[in-house]
Write a protein that holds these residues in place. Sequence first.
Motif, short mmCIF file in Angstrom:
data_model
loop_
_atom_site.label_atom_id
_atom_site.label_comp_id
_atom_site.label_asym_id
_atom_site.label_seq_id
_atom_site.Cartn_x
_atom_site.Cartn_y
_atom_site.Cartn_z
N LYS A 53 51.80 49.48 54.14
CA LYS A 53 51.78 50.00 52.78
C LYS A 53 53.03 50.85 52.54
CE LYS A 53 48.85 52.88 49.81
NZ LYS A 53 47.58 53.63 49.71
N ARG A 112 44.51 52.34 47.31
CA ARG A 112 44.11 51.20 48.13
C ARG A 112 44.62 51.49 49.52
NH1 ARG A 112 45.65 44.85 47.12
NH2 ARG A 112 44.74 44.05 49.04
N TYR A 142 54.08 58.19 44.12
CA TYR A 142 52.78 57.74 44.62
C TYR A 142 51.65 58.48 43.93
CZ TYR A 142 49.09 56.51 47.84
OH TYR A 142 47.92 56.04 48.37
N ASP A 144 43.70 48.98 42.88
CA ASP A 144 45.08 48.49 42.91
C ASP A 144 45.37 47.67 41.65
OD1 ASP A 144 47.50 47.32 43.34
OD2 ASP A 144 46.94 46.29 45.21
N PRO A 145 46.16 48.23 40.73
CA PRO A 145 46.40 47.49 39.48
C PRO A 145 47.01 46.11 39.73
CG PRO A 145 47.57 49.61 39.50
CD PRO A 145 46.86 49.51 40.79
N SER A 146 47.76 45.97 40.83
CA SER A 146 48.41 44.68 41.06
C SER A 146 47.41 43.61 41.50
CB SER A 146 49.55 44.81 42.07
OG SER A 146 49.05 44.97 43.37
N SER A 147 46.18 44.01 41.85
CA SER A 147 45.16 43.01 42.18
C SER A 147 44.61 42.35 40.93
CB SER A 147 43.99 43.68 42.91
OG SER A 147 44.29 43.79 44.26
N ILE A 148 44.73 43.07 39.84
CA ILE A 148 44.08 42.58 38.61
C ILE A 148 44.94 41.52 37.93
CG2 ILE A 148 43.50 43.31 36.26
CD1 ILE A 148 42.25 45.83 37.70
N SER A 149 44.27 40.42 37.60
CA SER A 149 44.93 39.26 36.99
C SER A 149 46.04 38.69 37.87
CB SER A 149 45.48 39.60 35.59
OG SER A 149 44.40 39.79 34.71
N LYS A 150 45.96 38.91 39.17
CA LYS A 150 46.92 38.29 40.09
C LYS A 150 46.56 36.83 40.29
CE LYS A 150 46.82 39.31 44.49
NZ LYS A 150 46.89 40.19 45.68
N ASN A 151 45.27 36.58 40.53
CA ASN A 151 44.82 35.21 40.76
C ASN A 151 44.04 34.63 39.59
OD1 ASN A 151 46.00 35.39 43.29
ND2 ASN A 151 44.13 36.12 44.25
#
Lengths: 162, 572
Positions: free
Chosen positions: B140, B166, B196, B317-324
């Motif tokens: 990380k 996360r 951070y 983790d905002p980057s998890s959202i709408s990634k897939n």
Amino acid sequence: MRHIISALVQNEPGVLAHVAGMFAARGFNIDSLVVGETESPEQSRMTIVVRGDDRVLEQVRKQLAKVVAVIKVRDFSGVAHVERDLMLVRLSVPAERRGPVLDLINIFRGRVVDVSPKSILVQLTGPEDKIEAFIECCRPYGIKELARTGVIAMTRGAKEKE
Amino acid sequence: MMAREKKAKAIDSKGKARTGAAIFRQTLEAEGVDTIFGYPGGVVLPIFDELYESLDKFVLTRHEQGAAHAADGYARSTGKVGVVLATSGPGACNLITGLATAHMDSIPVVAFTGQVKTTLIGNDAFQEADVTGISRSVTKYNILVKDVKDLARVMHEAFHVARTGRPGPVLVDIPFDVSMAELNGEPDEQIRLPGYKPQLTGNPRQIKAAAEALNASKRPVIYVGGGVILANASKLLRELASKANVPVTTTLLGLGALDQDSELSLDMLGMHGTAYANYAVQDCDLLLAVGARFEDRVTGNLAEFAPKAKIVHIDVDPSSISKNVKVDIPVVGDAGNILEALVKLAEHKGRKAWFEQIAKWKKQYPMGYDRKSSKIKPQYVVEQICEATKGQAIVTTGVGQHQMWTAQFYKWKFPRQIISSGGLGTMGFGLPAANGAQRGNPGKVVIDVDGDGSFCMTMQELITSVNYSLPVKVMIMNNGYLGMVRQWQELFFGKRYSATKIKSPDFAALARGFGATGMVVQDRSEVREAIEQSLATEGPVVVDFHVDPEENVWPMVPAGKSLHEMKMGPLA
Ligand SMILES: Cc1ncc(C[n+]2csc(CCOP(=O)(O)OP(=O)(O)O)c2C)c(N)n1
Ligand SMILES: [Mg+2]
């Protein structure tokens, strides 16, 4: 679509590698990446030109923000902004044929910064499309060498709000 | 806060000069670290010299990968940060698989590596490796400490980053001269990470929208990932599920968030999930994902995943959202905070038709295997382990078929109970992770259900179990194959078993050679007895179960297919 993304980062060794590595690992395509110190010696600004659809760009922004040393991320798309690229280009034009080239340089508001019997060195700043237009116009004369800084950008008007 | 109070005491205020190594030890004490897994070497000599007085906190593994997995198993089972220490170059390189494993599953681990002297960095010095470079994409955060005055601060930052937001592994690279250097006066300890700021509280409007969608839904499913367990939010999840009356399915790493004895449990979803979980997801009108990331092993063909559902996604983790998948209602924040708010807003709904439908699926497609077989079925062994341990053991696994059978046939009751490499799928994780879990949970029964292939990847860690009296019980599902790969060859490559048939040593004899107890089970009638006996035996035990070699894991969603296209296997 082309996006200009600016990331304010901590001025620390390894940050550039981290950001560049993240782009490579996630398969994002970048056109250019520029780093330089800001008004504070503790912070640098990276300006990254990246291509992709909305989904890719959303990931780019989020993944950038996730890098611990990245303080702030902004995308200039849809925001009034000024962007500048700086180019140095060496054209092989002997002294006797320089007239039309100098006209061209004038039209683009470039400057001749070095001269030798067989070539001239031109400096040009502007947004990417202007730089590219100039390159096309110069091609017939013979480009010997070319270097560009890549784009940096800033919003128009007052300083962006925190 | 507690850490900070302790910190003040740990550091003597006389302003005496301290070496980097002393600061290292004191900072670990200030962070409340009670266990360090690791392995010594040249450039970490000053640090190991400092640890000499407190070796009771140190666990010497027999390979740095084992140390990294042990720290990971310790972290997963206790909820505390796992700590690992290795030397430069080869030592640090051996950590990488362990760090990548922790990274993929968001496990808080802090790794400290020695580095060659700052003046030698970049010179290809003896045992030099660019460890921050090598580990960058599997951590990380990582950092090379160049000045002793930064050491304490960077270490605190490492722990802070590892455990907040996360979670994930952080690596701190400490050159030899930094741990030797003396610092006069107080070290700087103030965390300084302007970039951070994990978002912990969910946006109230988004939470309200999520609650409204949940209350309005007729066929909802809650889909739980490891994030719920990492956030210690299992209790709130259970509250939400029962208050709103919503069935719950989990990923491999989410198992235990809900007691599987609950009426609401759909058990695991995905490639080897239950039919009723997968059908429910494909048919639901609302999918409430919490701390899960829509990985391909879970979703199958993304284009047809949960096609009728509105998707709510809660994740820190905002980057998890709408990634897939495209999410309709994202809520970024700590799962505990958000679930707590949701519990308040949720309304109890009967959803009779939906539960009837689910009951039908459960009846029609129960989890099963050939119970009448005279062979030792691996699923049977797992069921017997579950019964013999009253469902109360902490269970680690290797990777492969045995991992899936363990996930499917043990009845998970509580969070942090299953310790398994989900994201990276690291063979060899089971035994060292069991050592770490056992060290962190001295009174508990810790079982490693392992594969004959996986076990061999890190079996030297049995020496660690013996030397530190870690009474782990290793149950090897010995099928003579790299079974999961063989299964794919059987199904998709015309049974051409290329390089998957394996011949193993006599595991029981090997265990005895290591100083553990070894047992072999070749007959079905001896299974339960052997398990009981191993549990009653003091110290580490290896039980070698000669299971049916060509048993397969069912149901199975073939790669690239949709969840509802799962194959049920010969019994269905
Ligand atoms: C380190 C590593 N190498 C290779 C793989 C690919 N792989 C996945 S499952 C598997 C077979 C595992 O065999 P075994 O441990 O005997 O378990 P089984 O499937 O037979 O239960 C392999 C080789 C992996 N997951 N990890
Ligand atoms: Mg096997």
